[in-house]
Scaffold this motif. Structure first.
Motif, PDB file in Angstrom:
ATOM      1  N   TRP A 217     -42.403 -27.171   9.069  1.00  0.00           N
ATOM      2  CA  TRP A 217     -41.035 -26.658   8.989  1.00  0.00           C
ATOM      3  C   TRP A 217     -40.682 -25.747  10.158  1.00  0.00           C
ATOM      4  N   ALA A 218     -41.596 -25.527  11.096  1.00  0.00           N
ATOM      5  CA  ALA A 218     -41.410 -24.512  12.135  1.00  0.00           C
ATOM      6  C   ALA A 218     -40.111 -24.700  12.899  1.00  0.00           C
ATOM      7  N   GLU A 219     -39.841 -25.923  13.329  1.00  0.00           N
ATOM      8  CA  GLU A 219     -38.649 -26.170  14.139  1.00  0.00           C
ATOM      9  C   GLU A 219     -37.381 -25.831  13.368  1.00  0.00           C
ATOM     10  N   LEU A 220     -37.326 -26.208  12.106  1.00  0.00           N
ATOM     11  CA  LEU A 220     -36.146 -25.926  11.287  1.00  0.00           C
ATOM     12  C   LEU A 220     -36.011 -24.433  11.012  1.00  0.00           C
ATOM     13  N   LEU A 221     -37.118 -23.753  10.779  1.00  0.00           N
ATOM     14  CA  LEU A 221     -37.067 -22.313  10.509  1.00  0.00           C
ATOM     15  C   LEU A 221     -36.577 -21.530  11.723  1.00  0.00           C
ATOM     16  N   VAL A 222     -37.041 -21.914  12.911  1.00  0.00           N
ATOM     17  CA  VAL A 222     -36.591 -21.241  14.131  1.00  0.00           C
ATOM     18  C   VAL A 222     -35.098 -21.486  14.355  1.00  0.00           C
ATOM     19  N   GLN A 223     -34.648 -22.701  14.133  1.00  0.00           N
ATOM     20  CA  GLN A 223     -33.227 -23.002  14.301  1.00  0.00           C
ATOM     21  C   GLN A 223     -32.375 -22.207  13.322  1.00  0.00           C
ATOM     22  N   TYR A 224     -32.860 -22.087  12.088  1.00  0.00           N
ATOM     23  CA  TYR A 224     -32.115 -21.304  11.102  1.00  0.00           C
ATOM     24  C   TYR A 224     -32.061 -19.841  11.515  1.00  0.00           C
ATOM     25  N   TRP A 225     -33.175 -19.296  12.003  1.00  0.00           N
ATOM     26  CA  TRP A 225     -33.203 -17.892  12.457  1.00  0.00           C
ATOM     27  C   TRP A 225     -32.211 -17.677  13.603  1.00  0.00           C
ATOM     28  N   GLN A 226     -32.175 -18.606  14.528  1.00  0.00           N
ATOM     29  CA  GLN A 226     -31.244 -18.480  15.647  1.00  0.00           C
ATOM     30  C   GLN A 226     -29.799 -18.496  15.154  1.00  0.00           C
ATOM     31  N   TYR A 227     -29.520 -19.385  14.206  1.00  0.00           N
ATOM     32  CA  TYR A 227     -28.162 -19.486  13.671  1.00  0.00           C
ATOM     33  C   TYR A 227     -27.795 -18.270  12.837  1.00  0.00           C
ATOM     34  N   ASP A 228     -28.736 -17.804  12.021  1.00  0.00           N
ATOM     35  CA  ASP A 228     -28.442 -16.749  11.056  1.00  0.00           C
ATOM     36  C   ASP A 228     -28.461 -15.353  11.669  1.00  0.00           C
ATOM     37  N   LYS A 229     -29.402 -15.092  12.587  1.00  0.00           N
ATOM     38  CA  LYS A 229     -29.585 -13.735  13.104  1.00  0.00           C
ATOM     39  C   LYS A 229     -29.188 -13.582  14.571  1.00  0.00           C
ATOM     40  N   VAL A 230     -29.723 -14.480  15.418  1.00  0.00           N
ATOM     41  CA  VAL A 230     -29.548 -14.296  16.859  1.00  0.00           C
ATOM     42  C   VAL A 230     -28.099 -14.507  17.275  1.00  0.00           C
ATOM     43  N   THR A 231     -27.396 -15.432  16.627  1.00  0.00           N
ATOM     44  CA  THR A 231     -26.003 -15.703  16.983  1.00  0.00           C
ATOM     45  C   THR A 231     -25.152 -14.455  16.870  1.00  0.00           C
ATOM     46  N   THR A 232     -25.397 -13.663  15.837  1.00  0.00           N
ATOM     47  CA  THR A 232     -24.632 -12.420  15.653  1.00  0.00           C
ATOM     48  C   THR A 232     -24.929 -11.429  16.777  1.00  0.00           C
ATOM     49  N   LEU A 233     -26.190 -11.313  17.162  1.00  0.00           N
ATOM     50  CA  LEU A 233     -26.562 -10.381  18.229  1.00  0.00           C
ATOM     51  C   LEU A 233     -25.946 -10.772  19.566  1.00  0.00           C
ATOM     52  N   LEU A 234     -25.769 -12.068  19.771  1.00  0.00           N
ATOM     53  CA  LEU A 234     -25.274 -12.552  21.063  1.00  0.00           C
ATOM     54  C   LEU A 234     -23.774 -12.808  21.063  1.00  0.00           C
ATOM     55  N   ALA A 235     -23.095 -12.356  20.024  1.00  0.00           N
ATOM     56  CA  ALA A 235     -21.647 -12.584  19.942  1.00  0.00           C
ATOM     57  C   ALA A 235     -20.880 -12.084  21.175  1.00  0.00           C
ATOM     58  N   PRO A 236     -21.244 -10.912  21.748  1.00  0.00           N
ATOM     59  CA  PRO A 236     -20.505 -10.456  22.947  1.00  0.00           C
ATOM     60  C   PRO A 236     -20.656 -11.396  24.142  1.00  0.00           C
ATOM     61  N   TYR A 237     -21.671 -12.248  24.133  1.00  0.00           N
ATOM     62  CA  TYR A 237     -21.911 -13.149  25.269  1.00  0.00           C
ATOM     63  C   TYR A 237     -21.430 -14.574  24.981  1.00  0.00           C
ATOM     64  N   LYS A 238     -20.733 -14.738  23.863  1.00  0.00           N
ATOM     65  CA  LYS A 238     -20.312 -16.068  23.460  1.00  0.00           C
ATOM     66  C   LYS A 238     -19.411 -16.700  24.522  1.00  0.00           C
ATOM     67  N   ASP A 239     -19.630 -17.973  24.770  1.00  0.00           N
ATOM     68  CA  ASP A 239     -18.843 -18.793  25.701  1.00  0.00           C
ATOM     69  C   ASP A 239     -19.041 -18.418  27.166  1.00  0.00           C
ATOM     70  N   GLN A 240     -19.955 -17.484  27.453  1.00  0.00           N
ATOM     71  CA  GLN A 240     -20.231 -17.188  28.857  1.00  0.00           C
ATOM     72  C   GLN A 240     -21.112 -18.286  29.443  1.00  0.00           C
ATOM     73  N   PRO A 241     -20.870 -18.658  30.701  1.00  0.00           N
ATOM     74  CA  PRO A 241     -21.651 -19.744  31.305  1.00  0.00           C
ATOM     75  C   PRO A 241     -23.094 -19.311  31.588  1.00  0.00           C
ATOM     76  N   LEU A 242     -23.933 -20.287  31.820  1.00  0.00           N
ATOM     77  CA  LEU A 242     -25.326 -20.026  32.165  1.00  0.00           C
ATOM     78  C   LEU A 242     -25.407 -19.267  33.490  1.00  0.00           C
ATOM     79  N   LEU A 243     -26.147 -18.162  33.480  1.00  0.00           N
ATOM     80  CA  LEU A 243     -26.311 -17.397  34.710  1.00  0.00           C
ATOM     81  C   LEU A 243     -27.088 -18.215  35.734  1.00  0.00           C
TER      82      LEU A 243
END
Length: 394
Positions: A217-243
């Motif tokens: 389940w590792a791949e699914l768990l990491v994806q869920y963590w990114q969606y559930d937790k990391v997305t909120t932390l990175l909200a200020p950087y949303k839609d910014q292009p790749l550096l």
């Protein structure tokens, strides 16, 4: 236990065992060389050794940017996705490169000497005997669907183990613990051996089976963590292009920030901007502890790739912590060579249990298959065994 309950548990044990046995044999056979993957890698010449240099240079380290440039020079048309310190030899760092930052199976991996900043050699990716064993063991070359399928087979194994324990008590009611009836037929002797080895390896099989299932389940768990937790932390950087590389601060500056915030932890690996473990704007450092237990637990640090400042240090949720703890229990790679030998012996014993269970079913008396007492009586000297609960489950 009532006869009806015994029949239900026997049916459950028989069919869960039969469905998962061949796949469990595959996992045991491929897992055996993987226990000794470092040792086999050395024998086959697949492991990369750090060049011999004066002992005084062993603690010397060049900037991370120097190592990254050396790795990129080997494949100038590729971009670095990940990097990390070699687990067995801190004098070496590995760098993974691909055509883009997107997830892919088509990548290159380069070893760089951390003392001199010179590329040593490329790792053999997707080649050789050990890679074949790994792919068969992890996903049978079927990607995520293959992992989830093997996880389901692991679940069936757990059901087979539990049902086998339930049936063991009524079966052993008239026998001494661990008895092997050598004066009986070959099939009965194999039945007793199956029960004996099965009950001895029960706890190990359950732990390795359960942790193996969790690892699928590792791949699914990491994806869920990114969606559930990391997305909120990175909200200020949303839609910014790749550096781009030109917009990024020196990689060593990000490394220094991570080490300062890491409370004496070591780098496990670094996810570069745009990769699946990072964001388009961050270098994500995954740090690990220095003890046998904490070395398996990771602390992610999101470092702004433009400013080299710490953006966030999210704590891993319980399900990812459980996943990381389960991995050494599954692989048996945290106790040195004695633990590896123990794991190998238990692996071989499990192969005996699986193989003997399959043999018992194939050699089952015809009368027992049809479930009639008359046919069982005609089946020969093993017919009486068809009536006991464990033989019926076999």
């Amino acid at each position: 236990m009532s006869s009806r309950a015994i029949r239900v548990w026997s049916w459950l044990h028989k069919w869960t065992s039969l469905v998962c046995t061949l796949f469990m044999l595959l996992l045991c056979l491929t897992g055996l060389p993987l226990i000794f993957h470092h040792e086999i890698g050395h024998l086959l010449g697949d492991e990369i050794e750090a060049p011999e240099l004066p002992a005084a240079m062993d603690k010397q380290r060049v900037p991370l940017d120097t190592m990254a440039k050396a790795a990129n020079a080997v494949h100038p048309n590729l971009v670095i996705q990940y990097a990390g310190e070699n687990e067995d030899d801190p004098r070496l760092w590995w760098f993974t490169l691909a055509a883009t930052t997107a997830p892919t199976d088509q990548f290159k991996s380069v070893a760089v000497d951390a003392r001199t900043g010179l590329a040593v050699r490329e790792y053999r990716v997707g080649e050789g005997f050990m890679d074949l064993m790994l792919r068969l063991h992890v996903d049978m070359f079927a990607g995520l669907p293959g992992k989830l399928f093997l996880g389901f087979m692991g679940l069936l194994l757990l059901v087979a183990l539990v049902s086998g324990v339930v049936l063991y008590a009524p079966f052993m009611r008239k026998l001494d613990f661990g008895a092997v009836r050598k004066d009986r037929s070959t099939r009965v002797k194999w039945l007793d051996l199956h029960n004996l080895v099965g009950i001895v390896t029960l706890v190990w099989c359950f732990v390795v089976g359960a942790t193996g299932m969790i690892n699928t389940w590792a791949e699914l768990l990491v994806q869920y963590w990114q969606y559930d937790k990391v997305t909120t932390l990175l909200a200020p950087y949303k839609d910014q292009p790749l550096l781009t590389a030109a917009e990024r601060a020196p990689l060593q500056a990000s490394m220094d920030t991570a080490m300062q915030a890491g409370n004496r932890r070591k780098v496990s690996f670094i996810a570069f901007p745009g990769t699946s473990f990072s964001s388009p704007h961050h270098n994500t450092f995954f740090l690990k502890g220095t003890t046998p237990l904490t070395s398996k637990l990771l602390q992610p640090l999101l470092i702004d790739a433009r400013t080299a400042q710490l953006t966030a240090a999210p704590e891993l949720p319980w399900y990812l912590t459980g996943l990381l703890i389960s991995q050494p229990l599954h692989f048996g790679d945290y106790g040195g060579m004695p633990m590896k030998i123990l794991w190998a012996l238990l692996d071989v014993a499990t192969i005996v249990v699986l193989g003997s269970g399959l043999y018992l079913w194939l050699r089952k008396p015809q009368g027992a298959r049809k479930g009639t007492r008359k046919d069982a009586a005609d089946a020969g000297p093993d017919a009486d065994d068809a009536q006991n609960p464990e033989t019926a489950a076999a």
